[in-house]
Enzyme design. Structure first.
Site, PDB file in Angstrom:
ATOM      1  N   HIS A  36       0.825  -1.206   0.000  1.00  0.00           N
ATOM      2  CA  HIS A  36       0.000   0.000   0.000  1.00  0.00           C
ATOM      3  C   HIS A  36       0.863   1.261   0.000  1.00  0.00           C
ATOM      4  O   HIS A  36       0.404   2.324   0.400  1.00  0.00           O
ATOM      5  CB  HIS A  36      -0.978   0.004   1.181  1.00  0.00           C
ATOM      6  CG  HIS A  36      -2.091  -0.979   1.023  1.00  0.00           C
ATOM      7  ND1 HIS A  36      -3.241  -0.711   0.313  1.00  0.00           N
ATOM      8  CD2 HIS A  36      -2.226  -2.247   1.477  1.00  0.00           C
ATOM      9  CE1 HIS A  36      -4.041  -1.770   0.343  1.00  0.00           C
ATOM     10  NE2 HIS A  36      -3.442  -2.714   1.040  1.00  0.00           N
ATOM     11  N   SER A  69     -10.241 -18.241 -22.482  1.00  0.00           N
ATOM     12  CA  SER A  69      -9.355 -18.640 -21.396  1.00  0.00           C
ATOM     13  C   SER A  69      -9.599 -20.097 -21.040  1.00  0.00           C
ATOM     14  O   SER A  69     -10.754 -20.531 -20.940  1.00  0.00           O
ATOM     15  CB  SER A  69      -9.595 -17.766 -20.154  1.00  0.00           C
ATOM     16  OG  SER A  69      -8.931 -18.300 -19.035  1.00  0.00           O
ATOM     17  N   SER A 123      -1.113 -11.242  -8.218  1.00  0.00           N
ATOM     18  CA  SER A 123      -1.176 -10.364  -9.383  1.00  0.00           C
ATOM     19  C   SER A 123      -1.439 -11.088 -10.688  1.00  0.00           C
ATOM     20  O   SER A 123      -0.813 -10.834 -11.705  1.00  0.00           O
ATOM     21  CB  SER A 123       0.113  -9.546  -9.490  1.00  0.00           C
ATOM     22  OG  SER A 123      -0.073  -8.436 -10.322  1.00  0.00           O
ATOM     23  N   ASP A 169       2.449  -3.842  -9.742  1.00  0.00           N
ATOM     24  CA  ASP A 169       2.253  -5.181 -10.279  1.00  0.00           C
ATOM     25  C   ASP A 169       2.681  -5.280 -11.735  1.00  0.00           C
ATOM     26  O   ASP A 169       3.364  -6.231 -12.138  1.00  0.00           O
ATOM     27  CB  ASP A 169       0.786  -5.594 -10.150  1.00  0.00           C
ATOM     28  CG  ASP A 169       0.359  -5.727  -8.698  1.00  0.00           C
ATOM     29  OD1 ASP A 169       1.236  -5.683  -7.810  1.00  0.00           O
ATOM     30  OD2 ASP A 169      -0.855  -5.865  -8.449  1.00  0.00           O
TER      31      ASP A 169
END
Length: 378
Positions: A36, A69, A123, A169
């Protein structure tokens, strides 16, 4: 182990009745320390995982994006490459494609595979964005510096998914180097590679997927970001990274919630800098206390931890680990533990036993080593 590119290429042929023009892989990331701090213009120290997201792709001449996917139950999504609106997993690659349209990208067929658990705080979303971005850039001959490409992927998540994520990320996925952590200044975008080889010091990094899935779009992540922005406004600084006198800052804020948020961000930036110093000095084992201090701050000051993460860290320490902490945005996901390699089995068993005693879903635990960043694999 990342998805098998040869198998993915074969699956693409079955799905689209043609061969892909290539396969690209982007890793997930493990944030060693610096949580953060990214959207507060601070410092982070992530490294890339061997696990990640792979994309097989080929150009299309009809101006459409075909997205499939292997992890999705649906039959895929078809949208115009000119733009649109989507929800769910397809919004991540589509958002990237829509922004790359401005640079000359056209239609494409994509087949996606991943061995990153979704919702584990590793991530997977940024890996999907970065693999898609590399694929489309290569397919259409688009040359974009990787730092700029990370910003584009971040923008796609902000604008087309609705998650106000920072730049960490995407930068970790695109810029990481094997055997190193990535020190990233989230204000300037400048980065440097810091040697990080835990195995050489007889250590192991364990990733504990607590199986408590998180959803960053649920609002708590955005609330923490807004609280930090409000605190910076009240303190008269551009971002909490600019707070130099923590005691004075805390004394000038009336809201106890904002005081806690500021305390975490300022001290977490200091912990990142201290961790870098330890790594450069070869004192990898001493990182443990930094990780644990970070966890306590995230739990008590930033208030984003969750019971499964707290228990994982507590039991790991009780079993002799050097340190540990929750990772990611919070409210679910994963924790990391730094332990001597010869204690890793005991640490793993202690965490698993503690979960079983509470009738929680068993955690998924695996070892992690710093891996290379995103790249073309076929």
């Amino acid at each position: 182990m990342s998805p098998d590119p040869t198998a993915l290429a074969a699956a693409f042929g079955e799905a689209y009745q043609r061969d892909p023009e290539g396969v690209w892989h982007a890793p997930g990331r493990l944030n060693l320390i610096g949580e953060h701090t990214d959207y507060n213009d601070g410092f982070v120290l992530p490294f890339a995982l061997a696990r990640g997201v792979s994309v097989a792709a080929a150009r299309r001449a009809d101006g459409l994006l075909h997205l499939r996917s292997l992890q999705a139950a649906d039959q895929g999504v078809v949208v115009p490459v000119d733009g649109g609106s989507l929800e769910g997993w397809a919004a991540y690659p589509a958002g990237v494609a829509w922004l790359l349209r401005e640079h000359g990208a056209g239609g494409a067929s994509l087949l996606i595979d991943s061995d990153l658990p979704a919702g584990a705080g590793l991530s997977s979303s940024a890996a999907l964005e970065c693999a898609t971005a590399l694929a489309l850039c290569d397919l259409y001959g688009i040359e974009i510096d990787r730092r700029e490409l990370a910003l584009l992927a971040q923008r796609a998540e902000n604008e087309h998914v609705g998650v106000p994520c920072g730049i960490m990320d995407q930068s970790a996925s695109l810029l990481s180097r094997d055997g190193h952590a990535l020190l990233l200044d989230c204000r300037s975008g400048l980065s440097s590679h810091v040697p990080f080889d835990p195995a050489a010091s007889g250590l192991t990094v364990l990733v504990v997927d607590t199986r408590a899935a998180h959803t960053l779009t649920a609002g708590e992540y955005a609330r923490r970001r807004a609280e930090c922005e409000e605190a910076a406004r009240l303190l008269g600084v551009p971002a909490l990274r600019d707070v130099k006198d923590l005691a004075a800052a805390l004394g000038s804020l009336a809201d106890p919630v904002l005081r806690r948020r500021v305390q975490h961000v300022v001290t977490e930036n200091h912990r990142v800098e201290a961790a870098v110093g330890l790594l450069r000095a070869g004192a990898v084992a001493e990182l443990g206390s930094m990780l644990t201090a970070s966890h306590l701050s995230l739990r008590d000051q930033f208030e984003v931890s969750w019971p499964e993460a707290d228990v994982a860290v507590e039991e790991a320490l009780r079993a002799g680990a050097r340190g540990g902490r929750m990772i990611g945005g919070g409210f679910g996901g994963s924790a990391i533990v730094l332990t001597a390699a010869d204690r890793a089995g005991n640490v793993r068993a202690a965490i698993e036993d503690a979960y079983a005693a509470r009738s929680w879903t068993a955690p998924a635990i695996f070892e992690a080593e710093p891996a290379a960043g995103a790249r073309r694999v076929i």
